[in-house]
Design a protein around this motif. Structure first.
Motif, PDB file in Angstrom:
ATOM      1  N   SER A 152     -46.065  -7.015   1.442  1.00 33.83           N
ATOM      2  CA  SER A 152     -44.436  -6.790   1.325  1.00 33.83           C
ATOM      3  C   SER A 152     -44.690  -5.653   0.377  1.00 33.83           C
ATOM      4  N   GLY A 153     -44.171  -4.207   0.477  1.00 34.06           N
ATOM      5  CA  GLY A 153     -45.008  -3.155  -0.531  1.00 34.06           C
ATOM      6  C   GLY A 153     -43.844  -3.264  -0.610  1.00 34.06           C
ATOM      7  N   PRO A 154     -42.535  -2.959  -1.465  1.00 31.73           N
ATOM      8  CA  PRO A 154     -41.371  -2.526  -1.813  1.00 31.73           C
ATOM      9  C   PRO A 154     -41.241  -1.244  -2.800  1.00 31.73           C
TER      10      PRO A 154
ATOM     11  N   ASN B 273     -44.714  -1.732  -5.812  1.00 31.83           N
ATOM     12  CA  ASN B 273     -45.409  -3.684  -5.668  1.00 31.83           C
ATOM     13  C   ASN B 273     -46.099  -3.932  -4.604  1.00 31.83           C
ATOM     14  N   GLU B 274     -47.529  -4.177  -4.271  1.00 27.82           N
ATOM     15  CA  GLU B 274     -48.311  -4.812  -3.780  1.00 27.82           C
ATOM     16  C   GLU B 274     -48.205  -6.909  -3.243  1.00 27.82           C
TER      17      GLU B 274
ATOM     18  N   SER C 241     -32.985  13.123  -6.735  1.00 28.20           N
ATOM     19  CA  SER C 241     -32.579  12.468  -5.618  1.00 28.20           C
ATOM     20  C   SER C 241     -33.758  10.629  -5.736  1.00 28.20           C
ATOM     21  N   LEU C 242     -32.826  10.071  -4.994  1.00 29.45           N
ATOM     22  CA  LEU C 242     -33.390   8.893  -5.060  1.00 29.45           C
ATOM     23  C   LEU C 242     -34.123   8.372  -3.960  1.00 29.45           C
ATOM     24  N   SER C 243     -35.364   7.760  -3.779  1.00 30.86           N
ATOM     25  CA  SER C 243     -35.467   7.726  -2.429  1.00 30.86           C
ATOM     26  C   SER C 243     -36.260   5.552  -2.625  1.00 30.86           C
ATOM     27  N   LEU C 244     -35.379   4.484  -1.914  1.00 30.59           N
ATOM     28  CA  LEU C 244     -36.198   3.225  -1.773  1.00 30.59           C
ATOM     29  C   LEU C 244     -36.631   2.742  -0.390  1.00 30.59           C
ATOM     30  N   GLN C 245     -37.864   1.996  -0.382  1.00 26.20           N
ATOM     31  CA  GLN C 245     -38.475   1.868   0.524  1.00 26.20           C
ATOM     32  C   GLN C 245     -38.954   0.384   0.626  1.00 26.20           C
TER      33      GLN C 245
ATOM     34  N   THR D  55     -50.979 -14.120  -1.724  1.00 24.69           N
ATOM     35  CA  THR D  55     -51.580 -15.212  -1.732  1.00 24.69           C
ATOM     36  C   THR D  55     -51.981 -15.885  -3.848  1.00 24.69           C
ATOM     37  N   ASP D  56     -51.088 -15.954  -4.185  1.00 26.97           N
ATOM     38  CA  ASP D  56     -51.080 -16.108  -6.186  1.00 26.97           C
ATOM     39  C   ASP D  56     -51.404 -14.738  -6.291  1.00 26.97           C
ATOM     40  N   THR D  57     -51.908 -13.447  -6.183  1.00 22.93           N
ATOM     41  CA  THR D  57     -51.996 -11.884  -6.624  1.00 22.93           C
ATOM     42  C   THR D  57     -50.672 -10.837  -5.996  1.00 22.93           C
ATOM     43  N   SER D  58     -50.391 -10.364  -6.835  1.00 26.53           N
ATOM     44  CA  SER D  58     -49.765  -8.990  -6.611  1.00 26.53           C
ATOM     45  C   SER D  58     -50.218  -7.799  -7.626  1.00 26.53           C
ATOM     46  N   GLN D  59     -50.199  -6.305  -7.216  1.00 23.03           N
ATOM     47  CA  GLN D  59     -50.080  -5.051  -7.876  1.00 23.03           C
ATOM     48  C   GLN D  59     -49.086  -4.529  -7.895  1.00 23.03           C
TER      49      GLN D  59
END
Length: 343
Positions: free
Chosen positions: A90-92, A118-119, A63-67, A123-127
């Motif tokens: 944004s948190g895809p 990805n978070e 199964s696949l979940s996209l959120q 603010t020019d940062t993401s993790q």
């Protein structure tokens, strides 16, 4: 002989495929939810939270979940002052899950999953984080009583790797052993109790900032999430429309550490009941908690068997501030609408 074996193999595959087609049909659902938040006392909060979720079962096992979650107008507070961050979040994320079935000749249900999220706070940062998890559910071995039965009783090792994908450089490794349980209680109540023991190793920008200028490159944690849930249909207007009362309340979460530092491990936000945390989140803690109660009224309209519209109004009562000495309990009104399509 080879031709005979080939014909037997092809025939077996055809029969197996036909049987599989009869037993299983790929299915899934797409849901869209828009939540709005009121102020919690004097505390302003994020005003809008749209969320989109796609679940697709493309075989019996896979199964696949996209959120995708989004917020606007997030506020923070320092020294009792109000500071609008003026940024978005944004948190895809995507999760692939596999159902192994039972383990050998036992009744232990075995499932595994791999999630990537990805978070981005713009603010020019993401993790970006990768979470690998496997779960062994022993609930079939727990006797079902007259008043309580186990829906889940699982041991679940997890591993997380996170890194900076924009801005500073750094990474984090997390090893987790968790106990995941869910219990059916009388009168339509259910109880969830999850416990996590984990350790994180930090590098670069992920280092913990403690008090008095201290920093740490590792930390150990213990976390509990525990909440009671209840749902009851109050009134059925017709065959398509109904009114229900729902409730959830408990720890979301309780967490302690061997370090006194300002921290928010990824697994905390990933496992919380409420996606959006308290309005106030600051300070250096070794122990911290959020306790909440969330009653909800929900109107459901089943337009067709596959298409459902929902409107809900709820109020969250919680301590709002993390920390073992904080007692700033507030009411926060919330409401929203959702649509769900099954296919």
């Amino acid at each position: 002989m080879k031709k005979l074996l080939f014909k037997v193999l092809v025939s077996s595959l055809i029969i197996s495929t036909a049987s599989f087609a009869d037993d299983f049909k790929p299915n899934g659902n797409l849901s869209l939810t828009q939540t709005f938040y009121g102020n919690a006392g004097k505390y302003k909060t994020a005003t809008s939270h749209p969320s989109a979720v796609l679940n697709y079962n493309f075989t019996k096992e896979w199964s696949l979940s996209l959120q995708w979650d989004r917020t606007w107008n997030i506020y923070d507070y320092k020294d009792d002052g109000e500071n609008q961050q003026d940024n978005d979040f944004s948190g895809p994320k995507a999760t692939v899950s596999y159902n192994h079935g039972v383990l050998g000749d036992s009744k232990i249900k075995w499932t595994s999953s791999l999630m990537v999220e990805n978070e981005n706070e713009f603010t020019d940062t993401s993790q970006t984080y990768v979470l690998a998890q496997t779960s062994f559910d022993f609930s079939e071995y727990i006797p079902k009583g007259e008043y309580i039965s186990a829906n889940q009783f699982a041991l679940s090792p997890m591993y997380i790797y996170g890194w900076e994908t924009e801005g500073s450089s750094g990474h984090v490794n997390t090893g987790i052993l968790s106990l995941l349980t869910n219990w059916q209680l009388p009168a339509n109540f259910t109880f969830t109790f999850n416990a996590y023991a984990f350790k994180e190793w930090y590098n670069g920008s992920f280092d913990l900032n403690g008090e008095n200028g201290k920093s740490y490159d590792d930390a150990s944690y213990f976390m509990i999430l525990a909440w009671l849930e209840y749902s009851k249909e109050l009134y059925k207007f017709n065959d398509q429309t109904s009114l229900a009362f729902n409730f959830a309340g408990g720890f979301d979460p309780y967490i302690s550490s061997n370090r006194k530092a300002a921290w928010d491990p990824f697994i905390v936000g990933n496992q919380m009941y409420e996606w959006l945390g308290p309005a106030v989140d600051e300070g250096n803690y070794k122990k911290t908690y959020s306790v909440f109660a969330l009653p909800q009224l929900e109107v459901t309209y089943n337009y067709t068997e596959d298409l459902t519209f929902t409107a809900f109004a709820q109020v969250k009562y919680s301590n709002q501030v993390w920390g073992e000495t904080e007692k700033d309990w507030k009411l926060q009104p919330q409401g929203g609408v959702s649509v769900d399509y099954k296919f």
